[in-house]
Write a protein that holds these residues in place. Structure first.
Motif, PDB file in Angstrom:
ATOM      1  N   ARG A  72       0.839  -1.200   0.000  1.00  0.00           N
ATOM      2  CA  ARG A  72       0.000   0.000   0.000  1.00  0.00           C
ATOM      3  C   ARG A  72       0.870   1.244   0.000  1.00  0.00           C
ATOM      4  O   ARG A  72       1.926   1.278   0.610  1.00  0.00           O
ATOM      5  CB  ARG A  72      -0.915   0.022   1.231  1.00  0.00           C
ATOM      6  CG  ARG A  72      -1.938  -1.085   1.248  1.00  0.00           C
ATOM      7  CD  ARG A  72      -3.027  -0.789   2.281  1.00  0.00           C
ATOM      8  NE  ARG A  72      -2.493  -0.704   3.628  1.00  0.00           N
ATOM      9  CZ  ARG A  72      -2.320  -1.755   4.425  1.00  0.00           C
ATOM     10  NH1 ARG A  72      -2.603  -2.964   3.974  1.00  0.00           N
ATOM     11  NH2 ARG A  72      -1.851  -1.612   5.645  1.00  0.00           N
ATOM     12  N   ASP A 109      -1.000  10.273   5.669  1.00  0.00           N
ATOM     13  CA  ASP A 109      -1.280   9.144   6.557  1.00  0.00           C
ATOM     14  C   ASP A 109      -0.537   9.266   7.885  1.00  0.00           C
ATOM     15  O   ASP A 109      -0.960   8.684   8.886  1.00  0.00           O
ATOM     16  CB  ASP A 109      -0.903   7.818   5.880  1.00  0.00           C
ATOM     17  CG  ASP A 109      -1.828   7.475   4.732  1.00  0.00           C
ATOM     18  OD1 ASP A 109      -3.042   7.685   4.890  1.00  0.00           O
ATOM     19  OD2 ASP A 109      -1.345   7.022   3.681  1.00  0.00           O
ATOM     20  N   THR A 147      -5.697   7.322   4.202  1.00  0.00           N
ATOM     21  CA  THR A 147      -6.085   5.913   4.184  1.00  0.00           C
ATOM     22  C   THR A 147      -7.007   5.565   5.346  1.00  0.00           C
ATOM     23  O   THR A 147      -6.644   5.719   6.520  1.00  0.00           O
ATOM     24  CB  THR A 147      -4.842   5.005   4.240  1.00  0.00           C
ATOM     25  OG1 THR A 147      -3.982   5.308   3.148  1.00  0.00           O
ATOM     26  CG2 THR A 147      -5.242   3.537   4.178  1.00  0.00           C
ATOM     27  N   ILE A 191      -8.339   2.159   5.969  1.00  0.00           N
ATOM     28  CA  ILE A 191      -8.137   0.854   5.345  1.00  0.00           C
ATOM     29  C   ILE A 191      -9.388  -0.021   5.367  1.00  0.00           C
ATOM     30  O   ILE A 191      -9.650  -0.769   4.434  1.00  0.00           O
ATOM     31  CB  ILE A 191      -6.934   0.126   6.002  1.00  0.00           C
ATOM     32  CG1 ILE A 191      -6.524  -1.087   5.195  1.00  0.00           C
ATOM     33  CG2 ILE A 191      -7.242  -0.232   7.446  1.00  0.00           C
ATOM     34  CD1 ILE A 191      -6.031  -0.767   3.812  1.00  0.00           C
TER      35      ILE A 191
END
Length: 363
Positions: free
Chosen positions: A161, A167, A242, A244
């Motif tokens: 990723r 992030d 992100t 997830i």
């Protein structure tokens, strides 16, 4: 026969009035929304400036070879030597490590050494930088040697990723927002209520002391959650922050926000109790918030600090909230997976509220 006084309604009424007051406060809006949003926008637009390429050395590699020695002198490459193979593999997939190098002596003769490098697709730009560094390094090594070649490079890529600057930055800014709201907001409000004798007047009513505290807490939690939702959504939709596991990750971050805010409000109660005047609240609050803002991994990793400073950083509550937020958001951890960080926050909460009870004044 008169009905018993409903303290639940009193708590909710106080929370509603306090929430309106917070929304009208410029300082609350600035510290909770404006400052974090400005930092997020700045770092979101800047992207990945000042990159260091993290290169892990595979266990069992010959670390005395000229390739590793040359990499140690390179200012772009940061060598990582203290991780196990399974940990390296996981870090490559997450994009926390940019590449893995394994250097072995060539038992078959020439070249003298074989270097196998695995890159992660999560760090394409860093992989390109490292390829350039390695190719230039090997060219220099081989051209200086009288033999045909001293080393040979083999490359491959591991899927992972993309780990963006946002992030790292956004959880830190969210933590800073919660810290500021909890400390400054609570300290000013309760000092003001005490100084203006508002709390003393409540003594003449059936309202319980706990209702006053809970009402203020609910108002601040509601306001902080609105700020957290705003910050996370801006980061996600505009800068690809992100999340997830999507909505589950979003909800876990909000729950962590509530835990963090409750702990930080304890510091605000302490400040309101020990402050002698309104002018002393900012310096006392800054003594609490500024070290955490600078040392808790808000802008950059704690690993970048000198060794003697890292234990201090890892003792601060904001550090554990930031770590938990990042683990939940990018790595997909659940609340149980970050139980260590939550436990440290709870311990801090118990300790700080014990102090708050001792120093808190009602009039």
């Amino acid at each position: 026969m008169s009905k018993p006084y409903n303290n639940t309604k009193a708590t909710l009424a106080l929370a509603k009035a306090s929430f309106r007051s917070i929304m009208r406060s410029p300082s609350a809006v600035i510290f909770t929304l404006a400052f974090p949003l400005i930092f997020i926008l700045v770092f979101g637009f800047l992207g990945n400036g000042g990159i260091k390429v993290k290169l892990a050395i595979a266990p069992g590699s010959d670390v005395q070879n000229p390739i590793i020695k040359a990499l140690e002198q390179n200012t772009v490459v940061k060598l990582i030597t203290d991780k196990e193979p399974a940990e390296i593999k996981a870090e490559l997939e997450k994009g926390h490590i940019d590449a893995l190098i394994e250097v072995k002596k060539n038992e078959g003769g020439q070249p003298a050494y074989l270097a196998n490098v695995q890159y992660t697709s999560a760090s394409i730009d860093k992989g390109s930088i490292l390829k350039s560094v390695l190719n230039n390094l090997l060219y220099n090594l081989n051209s200086k040697d009288i033999k045909p070649s001293i080393a040979e490079l083999h490359e491959s890529t591991v899927q992972g990723r993309v780990y963006r600057t946002i992030d790292f930055i956004l959880p830190g800014q969210l933590g800073f927002s919660l810290l500021s709201t909890g400390v400054f907001g609570t300290a000013f409000v309760f000092f003001g209520l005490r100084q203006n004798l508002v709390i003393k007047r409540f003594f003449a009513t059936p309202v319980k002391r706990s209702s006053i505290v809970f009402g203020e807490c609910l108002a601040r939690i509601g306001f902080a959650l609105l700020g957290a939702i705003f910050i996370i959504l801006i980061g996600h939709f505009f800068f690809k922050f992100t999340l997830i596991n999507g909505a589950a990750t979003f909800l876990n971050m909000l729950l962590l926000s509530v835990i963090g805010l409750i702990v930080f409000m304890g510091f605000g109660f302490v400040v309101s109790g020990i402050a002698k005047s309104e002018s002393t609240i900012p310096p006392i609050s800054n003594i609490i918030t500024l070290p955490q803002f600078l040392l808790s991994g808000t802008f950059f990793s704690i690993d970048a600090f000198p060794g003697w400073l890292q234990p201090i950083s890892r003792a601060l509550p904001l550090t554990y909230l930031n770590d938990a937020m990042r683990s939940v958001a990018f790595e997909g951890a659940g609340l149980w997976d970050v139980k260590h960080q939550i436990l440290i926050l709870i311990i801090w909460g118990i300790g700080i509220y014990a102090v708050a009870v001792k120093v808190f004044k009602w009039e």
